[in-house]
Write an enzyme that holds these catalytic residues in place. Structure first.
Site, PDB file in Angstrom:
ATOM      1  N   GLN A   1       0.848  -0.838  -0.033  1.00  0.00           N
ATOM      2  CA  GLN A   1       0.409  -0.141  -0.448  1.00  0.00           C
ATOM      3  C   GLN A   1       0.656   1.663  -0.205  1.00  0.00           C
ATOM      4  O   GLN A   1       0.454   2.515  -0.498  1.00  0.00           O
ATOM      5  CB  GLN A   1      -0.241   0.116   0.807  1.00  0.00           C
ATOM      6  CG  GLN A   1      -2.312  -1.244   1.122  1.00  0.00           C
ATOM      7  CD  GLN A   1      -2.948  -1.249   2.133  1.00  0.00           C
ATOM      8  OE1 GLN A   1      -2.809  -2.446   3.395  1.00  0.00           O
ATOM      9  NE2 GLN A   1      -3.664   0.013   2.408  1.00  0.00           N
TER      10      GLN A   1
ATOM     11  N   ARG B   1      -5.433   6.799  16.712  1.00  0.00           N
ATOM     12  CA  ARG B   1      -6.877   7.180  16.641  1.00  0.00           C
ATOM     13  C   ARG B   1      -7.402   6.554  17.390  1.00  0.00           C
ATOM     14  O   ARG B   1      -8.783   6.934  17.066  1.00  0.00           O
ATOM     15  CB  ARG B   1      -6.505   6.247  14.928  1.00  0.00           C
ATOM     16  CG  ARG B   1      -7.652   6.744  13.835  1.00  0.00           C
ATOM     17  CD  ARG B   1      -8.104   6.153  12.689  1.00  0.00           C
ATOM     18  NE  ARG B   1      -7.397   7.604  11.992  1.00  0.00           N
ATOM     19  CZ  ARG B   1      -8.140   8.292  10.728  1.00  0.00           C
ATOM     20  NH1 ARG B   1      -9.546   8.198  11.719  1.00  0.00           N
ATOM     21  NH2 ARG B   1      -7.418   8.681  10.764  1.00  0.00           N
TER      22      ARG B   1
ATOM     23  N   PHE C   1      -5.859  -3.955   3.024  1.00  0.00           N
ATOM     24  CA  PHE C   1      -6.950  -3.359   4.946  1.00  0.00           C
ATOM     25  C   PHE C   1      -5.856  -3.223   6.029  1.00  0.00           C
ATOM     26  O   PHE C   1      -6.319  -3.411   6.830  1.00  0.00           O
ATOM     27  CB  PHE C   1      -7.185  -5.397   4.701  1.00  0.00           C
ATOM     28  CG  PHE C   1      -8.363  -5.841   3.665  1.00  0.00           C
ATOM     29  CD1 PHE C   1      -9.315  -5.225   3.769  1.00  0.00           C
ATOM     30  CD2 PHE C   1      -7.884  -7.151   3.392  1.00  0.00           C
ATOM     31  CE1 PHE C   1     -10.098  -6.060   2.940  1.00  0.00           C
ATOM     32  CE2 PHE C   1      -8.654  -7.896   2.463  1.00  0.00           C
ATOM     33  CZ  PHE C   1      -9.949  -6.682   2.113  1.00  0.00           C
TER      34      PHE C   1
ATOM     35  N   ARG D   1      -7.660  -1.939   8.556  1.00  0.00           N
ATOM     36  CA  ARG D   1      -9.415  -1.137   8.471  1.00  0.00           C
ATOM     37  C   ARG D   1      -9.482  -0.404   9.930  1.00  0.00           C
ATOM     38  O   ARG D   1     -10.504  -0.971  10.345  1.00  0.00           O
ATOM     39  CB  ARG D   1     -10.041  -2.233   7.696  1.00  0.00           C
ATOM     40  CG  ARG D   1     -11.137  -1.593   6.736  1.00  0.00           C
ATOM     41  CD  ARG D   1     -11.728  -2.357   5.780  1.00  0.00           C
ATOM     42  NE  ARG D   1     -12.014  -2.059   5.164  1.00  0.00           N
ATOM     43  CZ  ARG D   1     -13.132  -2.513   3.819  1.00  0.00           C
ATOM     44  NH1 ARG D   1     -13.215  -3.958   4.263  1.00  0.00           N
ATOM     45  NH2 ARG D   1     -14.261  -2.015   3.239  1.00  0.00           N
TER      46      ARG D   1
ATOM     47  N   GLU E   1       0.716  -1.669   4.173  1.00  0.00           N
ATOM     48  CA  GLU E   1       0.086  -0.132   4.515  1.00  0.00           C
ATOM     49  C   GLU E   1       2.173   0.232   4.894  1.00  0.00           C
ATOM     50  O   GLU E   1       2.887   0.493   4.105  1.00  0.00           O
ATOM     51  CB  GLU E   1      -0.249   0.702   6.071  1.00  0.00           C
ATOM     52  CG  GLU E   1       0.024   2.538   5.791  1.00  0.00           C
ATOM     53  CD  GLU E   1      -0.892   2.411   6.575  1.00  0.00           C
ATOM     54  OE1 GLU E   1      -1.904   2.893   6.777  1.00  0.00           O
ATOM     55  OE2 GLU E   1      -0.022   3.932   7.279  1.00  0.00           O
TER      56      GLU E   1
ATOM     57  N   GLU F   1     -13.261   2.783   5.395  1.00  0.00           N
ATOM     58  CA  GLU F   1     -12.521   2.242   6.758  1.00  0.00           C
ATOM     59  C   GLU F   1     -14.274   2.409   7.492  1.00  0.00           C
ATOM     60  O   GLU F   1     -14.099   1.145   8.157  1.00  0.00           O
ATOM     61  CB  GLU F   1     -12.083   2.666   7.607  1.00  0.00           C
ATOM     62  CG  GLU F   1     -10.352   2.383   6.873  1.00  0.00           C
ATOM     63  CD  GLU F   1      -9.195   3.250   7.611  1.00  0.00           C
ATOM     64  OE1 GLU F   1      -8.863   4.629   7.543  1.00  0.00           O
ATOM     65  OE2 GLU F   1      -8.330   2.627   8.340  1.00  0.00           O
TER      66      GLU F   1
ATOM     67  N   PHE G   1      -7.992   1.017  12.337  1.00  0.00           N
ATOM     68  CA  PHE G   1      -6.395   2.186  12.645  1.00  0.00           C
ATOM     69  C   PHE G   1      -7.215   2.264  14.209  1.00  0.00           C
ATOM     70  O   PHE G   1      -6.984   3.484  14.481  1.00  0.00           O
ATOM     71  CB  PHE G   1      -6.729   2.953  11.847  1.00  0.00           C
ATOM     72  CG  PHE G   1      -4.854   3.519  11.768  1.00  0.00           C
ATOM     73  CD1 PHE G   1      -3.742   2.684  10.705  1.00  0.00           C
ATOM     74  CD2 PHE G   1      -4.463   4.564  11.841  1.00  0.00           C
ATOM     75  CE1 PHE G   1      -2.521   2.826  10.691  1.00  0.00           C
ATOM     76  CE2 PHE G   1      -2.949   4.677  12.350  1.00  0.00           C
ATOM     77  CZ  PHE G   1      -2.238   4.181  11.286  1.00  0.00           C
TER      78      PHE G   1
ATOM     79  N   THR H   1      -3.783  11.455  10.176  1.00  0.00           N
ATOM     80  CA  THR H   1      -3.886  11.701  11.860  1.00  0.00           C
ATOM     81  C   THR H   1      -2.285  12.563  12.754  1.00  0.00           C
ATOM     82  O   THR H   1      -2.136  13.455  13.174  1.00  0.00           O
ATOM     83  CB  THR H   1      -4.273  11.375  12.794  1.00  0.00           C
ATOM     84  OG1 THR H   1      -3.064   9.517  12.765  1.00  0.00           O
ATOM     85  CG2 THR H   1      -5.437  10.570  13.049  1.00  0.00           C
TER      86      THR H   1
ATOM     87  N   ALA I   1      -5.719   5.412   5.551  1.00  0.00           N
ATOM     88  CA  ALA I   1      -6.981   6.184   5.822  1.00  0.00           C
ATOM     89  C   ALA I   1      -8.237   6.980   5.557  1.00  0.00           C
ATOM     90  O   ALA I   1      -8.886   7.437   5.775  1.00  0.00           O
ATOM     91  CB  ALA I   1      -6.063   7.942   6.282  1.00  0.00           C
TER      92      ALA I   1
HETATM   93  N1  MTE Z   1     -11.292  -2.471   0.065  1.00  0.00           N
HETATM   94  C1  MTE Z   1     -10.481  -4.127  -0.555  1.00  0.00           C
HETATM   95  N2  MTE Z   1     -11.430  -3.949  -0.766  1.00  0.00           N
HETATM   96  N3  MTE Z   1      -9.308  -4.188   0.131  1.00  0.00           N
HETATM   97  C2  MTE Z   1      -8.788  -3.755   0.475  1.00  0.00           C
HETATM   98  O1  MTE Z   1      -7.436  -4.325   1.431  1.00  0.00           O
HETATM   99  N4  MTE Z   1      -8.598  -1.660   2.569  1.00  0.00           N
HETATM  100  C3  MTE Z   1      -9.493  -0.882   3.015  1.00  0.00           C
HETATM  101  C4  MTE Z   1     -10.583  -0.150   2.055  1.00  0.00           C
HETATM  102  N5  MTE Z   1     -11.048  -1.362   1.327  1.00  0.00           N
HETATM  103  C5  MTE Z   1      -9.443  -2.583   1.157  1.00  0.00           C
HETATM  104  C6  MTE Z   1     -10.652  -2.742   1.414  1.00  0.00           C
HETATM  105  C7  MTE Z   1      -8.510   0.285   3.592  1.00  0.00           C
HETATM  106  S1  MTE Z   1      -7.913  -0.383   5.000  1.00  0.00           S
HETATM  107  C8  MTE Z   1      -8.629   1.696   3.697  1.00  0.00           C
HETATM  108  S2  MTE Z   1      -7.547   2.524   4.612  1.00  0.00           S
HETATM  109  C9  MTE Z   1      -9.365   2.293   1.866  1.00  0.00           C
HETATM  110  O2  MTE Z   1      -9.367   0.859   1.489  1.00  0.00           O
HETATM  111  C10 MTE Z   1      -8.287   2.508   1.507  1.00  0.00           C
HETATM  112  O3  MTE Z   1      -8.188   2.752  -0.013  1.00  0.00           O
HETATM  113  P1  MTE Z   1      -9.192   4.468   0.215  1.00  0.00           P
HETATM  114  O4  MTE Z   1      -7.823   4.909   0.597  1.00  0.00           O
HETATM  115  O5  MTE Z   1      -8.802   4.287  -1.713  1.00  0.00           O
HETATM  116  O6  MTE Z   1     -10.078   4.629   0.639  1.00  0.00           O
HETATM  117  N1  HPA Z   2      -4.614   5.817   9.431  1.00  0.00           N
HETATM  118  C1  HPA Z   2      -3.744   5.165   8.531  1.00  0.00           C
HETATM  119  N2  HPA Z   2      -2.947   5.619   8.196  1.00  0.00           N
HETATM  120  C2  HPA Z   2      -1.967   6.329   8.820  1.00  0.00           C
HETATM  121  C3  HPA Z   2      -2.275   6.774   9.458  1.00  0.00           C
HETATM  122  C4  HPA Z   2      -3.881   6.945   9.708  1.00  0.00           C
HETATM  123  O1  HPA Z   2      -4.134   8.357  10.391  1.00  0.00           O
HETATM  124  N3  HPA Z   2      -1.631   7.071   9.838  1.00  0.00           N
HETATM  125  C5  HPA Z   2      -0.553   7.107   9.729  1.00  0.00           C
HETATM  126  N4  HPA Z   2      -1.186   5.909   8.722  1.00  0.00           N
HETATM  127 MO1  MOS Z   3      -6.185   0.976   6.198  1.00  0.00          MO
HETATM  128  S1  MOS Z   3      -6.072   0.261   7.994  1.00  0.00           S
HETATM  129  O1  MOS Z   3      -6.261   3.184   6.556  1.00  0.00           O
HETATM  130  O2  MOS Z   3      -4.618   0.797   5.318  1.00  0.00           O
END
Ligand code: MTE
Ligand code: HPA
Ligand code: MOS
Length: 751
Positions: free
Chosen positions: A191, A304, A222, A336, A226, A707, A338, A434, A503
């Protein structure tokens, strides 16, 4: 618009790390990882293993040319163990062989001896022994000490929630290629491409420009990728750098489950005080986070938890203190939500405890305390455009909560061994990293001579549909069809210094950057048309439906004509965009600020039926009203709500993560770790889009959705405990998650 990946996904043609064609000379890597959770290494002898057929290299910390360090927030985690091991699964040595089988076979020939040291797996024990990562963080609002005196009802309790395995379908992995002049090109399932680039540069001791990271897509992240894709990418790169051969390292499921960190288990003590009208006047909590053996992202996750400790409620007086506790488990990491889900589970437990003592429905307390515009969060941000009450009221009305309750009461009155339960679960989740400095992104756009478009951003596609949203942003800004646009891989040489896609801010940050780039080109194209058509004002020009319009009339220039002519006139058809979220700030010395661009709200109603002979349960329905803003892609966004919900339900119901006292993961395979499947998801999931139209900092007003919906899953816990109480009124105070069938059965027959 359909997800642009759906065509190749459904045909099995989408490419992941393990699908890349194998280059000649490739070496396959296997990790020799710690077989005990804590100890001093007294012997590490690889001579026998090195002599085995196919084995080419065995790499230990001594071979590292740069710094043996992969810690992100704190430098407390070696890439390969040096002298001591701190968790089972910690990488100690890397074997490179001509086949994956040969590499794995050689693991058994490594001679390893260790002097065992005491093992801690419990966060409270760690805190008592001073094993703390960073410092204790405390958020305060109002005056709690004074507030207790004004409370009519005060309750104190404890809540515990467990960790969770990410279970992305694609395991951790990377494929590294040596390039001339000590450079590395690597494909990683991460990620955070820049995290990987920085990690490799650090361990190899080379500048970042010598490392190119490329990411097509992930088979799920998920949060588990990261930061924790980095160690495996670093090892693959180290192998490629030292052997001068391509090196592929892809973990098997079991290795992945054993070696990687998970959602943080939390244990918390809470105290909640209410006035006569059930208004929460004061809330105190002390959180013990099980961080595992190194910091990883734990301090940020901890933060968080504090940000979301009061969920969607206004609490005028709070003291919230959180401690990150060092234990001998694999370092726990982003997942997801966090840290937010844990904070919310704990206040929902406190509210439930109060409701049980007062013998009223939890929903009465929940509803009486929902956030309103102008309220203050404990971290100083003022509530704006609040949708907490709106989603709650709409959920009650649209899904006819009174009828649900009547149905449940009637069912419970006539059934002895089947009992139904209901729970409402409001959510409020802040959008932005954050850590304020992470809230910016870049994009790069090329229009080719034939009118086709290539887009690069810092966003990583992991199933959440961000690439589809990026195509929509570009298509809309240029006024062209989405099929003219190609989403390129996420690559550190095209888009540098990316924040991880996390995030839930991936689409907002990268979409805004992309929009800025596209708008700049669009403006140049319009100026070109103005000149060519001798127009007085640029505002007469419009690009729409693949045509050039002047004064609302179609010209004889199509998009393709426009691009060809513009190119011939030597107009720049490439552009980069940079976006930094305005307004956000946070001061860690005062623990006050405005950390979030905006908040996402919603309310879920969960209905469950518990089998009181077996302790099993089935979810009859989950009804949700969710604040999507103005969704730019309802299919994708609905999918995110469904997936998040079910993942959250799994966390609090069947996903039973178990380590023993020696720090060994007992639930280390899919035979012992159960995640929701098609039989355990709710029989019915209804999702309504809250109708709002505020201006906000979301991309095209389409709010972040990745999330927040996971936290609807918390309703599952309280729906189950509601049903249990209908069978056994003595079964109160059930604040230990997950609610496995065993735990439900014990509660049903508690005396
Ligand atoms: N959805 C799918 N299908 N697969 C994933 O790995 N990760 C989640 C969410 N939805 C995830 C998911 C998490 S932890 C985050 S932070 C966000 O997607 C990240 O993507 P975005 O910032 O584009 O929403
Ligand atoms: N959310 C998710 N990932 C992160 C954050 C947060 O606030 N800060 C650093 N990594
Ligand atoms: Mo999502 S836990 O912020 O990768």
């Amino acid at each position: 618009m359909k997800n642009i990946d759906s065509y190749t996904h459904t045909r099995g043609e989408s490419i992941y790390v393990d699908d890349l064609p194998i280059l000649g000379g490739t070496l396959f890597a296997a990790i020799f990882d710690a077989p005990i959770a804590h100890g001093k290494i007294t012997k590490l002898d690889v001579t026998k293993a090195k002599q085995l057929a196919g084995v080419k290299y065995i790499i230990t910390h001594r071979d590292i040319p740069g710094e043996n360090q992969i810690g992100g927030i704190f430098p407390d985690e070696p890439a390969l163990a040096d002298g001591e091991v701190h968790f089972r699964g910690q990488p100690i040595a890397l074997i490179l062989a001509t086949t994956k089988e040969a590499a794995h076979k050689a693991l058994k020939a490594i001679v390893f001896e260790v002097e065992e040291l005491p093992i801690i797996v419990d966060p409270r024990e760690a805190a008592a022994k001073g094993e703390i990562i960073g410092s204790v963080r405390t958020f305060r609002l109002g005056d709690v000490e004074q507030a207790w005196k004004d409370c009519v009802y005060i309750y104190e309790g404890r809540a515990d929630c467990n960790g969770q395995e990410h279970l992305y379908i694609e395991g951790q992995g990377a494929y590294a290629f040596p390039v001339e002049n000590d450079c590395i090109r690597i494909v990683s399932s991460t990620q955070g491409p820049t995290q990987v680039q920085r990690g490799i540069a650090r361990v190899l001791g080379v500048p970042m420009h010598k490392v190119e990271v490329d990411v097509r897509r992930l088979g799920g992240g998920f949060g588990g990728k990261e930061d924790q894709a980095t160690p495996f990418a670093v090892l693959a790169a180290l192998g490629a750098y030292l052997s001068k051969k391509p090196v592929k390292l892809v973990l098997d499921r079991e290795e992945d489950m054993r070696m990687t960190g998970k959602r943080h288990p939390y244990s918390a003590d809470f105290k909640i005080g209410l006035d006569r009208n059930f208004k929460i006047m004061a809330y105190e909590a002390d959180y013990y986070q099980n961080a595992g053996a190194a910091a990883d992202l734990s301090p940020a996750v901890l933060e968080r938890t504090l940000f979301h400790a009061t969920n969607a409620y206004f609490v005028p007086n709070t003291r919230l203190s959180a401690t990150s506790c060092r234990t001998n488990l694999p370092p726990n990491t982003a997942f997801r939500g966090f840290g937010g889900p844990q904070g919310k589970f704990i206040i929902e437990s406190a509210i439930t405890m109060a409701a049980e003592a007062l013998n009223i429905d939890r929903a009465i307390i929940q509803k009486a305390n929902l956030l309103k515009d102008g309220d203050e969060f404990s971290y100083g941000q003022i509530v704006e455009n609040c949708e907490a009450e709106k989603t709650w009221n709409q959920a009650e009305q649209d899904y006819k909560i009174e009828q649900i309750r009547e149905r449940v009461a009637a069912f419970n009155a006539t059934n002895q061994y089947l009992k139904k339960g209901v729970a409402l679960m409001p959510i409020c989740f802040g959008i932005s990293f954050t850590n304020t400095p992470m809230n910016h992104a870049r994009a790069l756009v090329h229009i080719y001579q034939d009118g086709s478009v290539g887009v690069s951003t810092g966003a990583v596609e992991m199933g959440q549909g961000v690439n589809t949203k990026m195509v929509q942003v570009a298509a809309q800004t240029f006024g062209i069809n989405p099929d003219r646009i190609k989403l390129e891989t996420t690559n550190t040489t095209r888009v540098a210094n990316t924040s991880p896609t996390a995030a839930s801010a991936g689409a907002d940050l990268n979409g805004r950057a992309l929009q800025i780039a596209c708008k700049a080109i669009r403006l140049r194209l319009k100026a070109f048309v103005q000149k060519e058509f001798n127009l007085e004002s640029i505002d007469a020009v419009n690009l729409q439906d693949e045509w050039v319009y002047v004064d609302g009339e179609k010209t004889d220039w199509t998009w393709e004509d426009l691009i060809l002519n513009a190119f011939g006139a030597r107009i720049q058809l490439s552009e980069k965009g940079h976006y930094a979220t305005p307004r956000v700030k946070f001061d860690k010395t005062t623990e006050k600020g405005h950390p979030f661009a905006y908040h996402v709200y919603g309310t879920a109603i969960t209905e469950v039926t518990v089998d009181c002979i077996r302790g099993t349960y089935e979810f009859d329905a989950v009804h949700i009203v969710h604040d999507f803003g103005q969704s730019m892609n309802k299919i994708i966004d609905k999918g995110q709500v469904e997936g998040g919900l079910v993942q959250g339900m799994g966390w609090l119901t069947m996903e039973d993560l178990r380590y023993n006292k020696e720090g060994r993961l007992l639930s280390a395979a899919l035979s012992t770790y159960k995640v929701p499947d098609v039989f355990s998801v709710p029989k019915e999931i209804n999702i309504k889009f809250l109708d709002t139209n505020h201006s906000n900092l979301a991309i095209m007003k389409s709010k972040a959705v990745g999330e927040p919906p996971l936290m609807y899953g918390i309703g599952a816990h309280f729906a189950i405990t509601d049903a249990i109480k209908a069978f056994n009124p003595k079964a109160i105070g059930l604040f230990e998650a997950p609610m496995t069938h065993e735990r439900v059965l014990m509660a049903l027959y508690r005396k």
